[in-house]
Design a protein around this motif. Structure first.
Motif, PDB file in Angstrom:
ATOM      1  N   GLN A 228      -6.325  -8.866   4.062  1.00 33.83           N
ATOM      2  CA  GLN A 228      -5.627  -8.610   2.803  1.00 33.83           C
ATOM      3  C   GLN A 228      -6.045  -7.207   2.340  1.00 33.83           C
ATOM      4  O   GLN A 228      -7.138  -7.027   1.817  1.00 33.83           O
TER       5      GLN A 228
ATOM      6  N   ASP B 215      -5.243  -5.153  -0.109  1.00 34.92           N
ATOM      7  CA  ASP B 215      -5.112  -4.660  -1.486  1.00 34.92           C
ATOM      8  C   ASP B 215      -6.352  -3.914  -1.984  1.00 34.92           C
ATOM      9  O   ASP B 215      -6.256  -2.815  -2.523  1.00 34.92           O
TER      10      ASP B 215
ATOM     11  N   SER C 263      -6.546   0.157  -2.690  1.00 34.47           N
ATOM     12  CA  SER C 263      -6.802   0.688  -4.033  1.00 34.47           C
ATOM     13  C   SER C 263      -8.024   1.598  -4.035  1.00 34.47           C
ATOM     14  O   SER C 263      -8.056   2.621  -4.713  1.00 34.47           O
TER      15      SER C 263
ATOM     16  N   TYR D 265      -7.780  -9.431  -2.525  1.00 34.61           N
ATOM     17  CA  TYR D 265      -6.603  -9.299  -3.382  1.00 34.61           C
ATOM     18  C   TYR D 265      -6.890  -8.412  -4.583  1.00 34.61           C
ATOM     19  O   TYR D 265      -8.026  -8.286  -5.019  1.00 34.61           O
ATOM     20  N   ASP D 266      -5.856  -7.833  -5.105  1.00 32.55           N
ATOM     21  CA  ASP D 266      -5.916  -6.953  -6.260  1.00 32.55           C
ATOM     22  C   ASP D 266      -6.669  -5.669  -5.908  1.00 32.55           C
ATOM     23  O   ASP D 266      -7.009  -5.427  -4.777  1.00 32.55           O
ATOM     24  N   GLY D 267      -6.933  -4.859  -6.891  1.00 30.84           N
ATOM     25  CA  GLY D 267      -7.620  -3.603  -6.653  1.00 30.84           C
ATOM     26  C   GLY D 267      -9.019  -3.595  -7.215  1.00 30.84           C
ATOM     27  O   GLY D 267      -9.569  -2.549  -7.510  1.00 30.84           O
TER      28      GLY D 267
END
Length: 90
Positions: free
Chosen positions: A53, A55, A59, A25-27
């Motif tokens: 996932q 992400d 990124s 998750y996220d970058g």
């Protein structure tokens, strides 16, 4: 947290760096990839269609500082190839 760790490696590690960004998750991690490349490291991101996932690898790819975009199996093979190449060239 991964970005902080990778940046720390660029400042405190004298060996060869290989950064691998996989499903998550996220970058996190993407911001430090160009720094890894600047110190001569190699960067790898997991292929988006293989990530549960995407992400983090998305990124990483968007950073423009990725050398390879590979499936998990191919990531393992590439790391072995790089390590073998580096040990054979001294």
């Amino acid at each position: 947290m991964i970005t902080v760790f990778l940046r720390s490696l660029t400042q405190n590690w004298d060996g060869k760096l290989i950064a691998v960004i996989v499903s998550g998750y996220d970058g996190d991690g993407a911001a430090a990839l160009c720094e890894i490349k600047e110190v001569g490291g190699i960067t790898i991101a997991q292929k988006l269609d293989t990530a549960q996932q995407p992400d983090m690898p998305e990124s990483a790819i968007a950073s423009g500082c990725i050398d390879f975009i590979l499936s998990p199996e191919d990531i393992a093979q590439e790391i072995v190839r790089i390590a073998h190449r580096d040990t054979s060239t001294g």
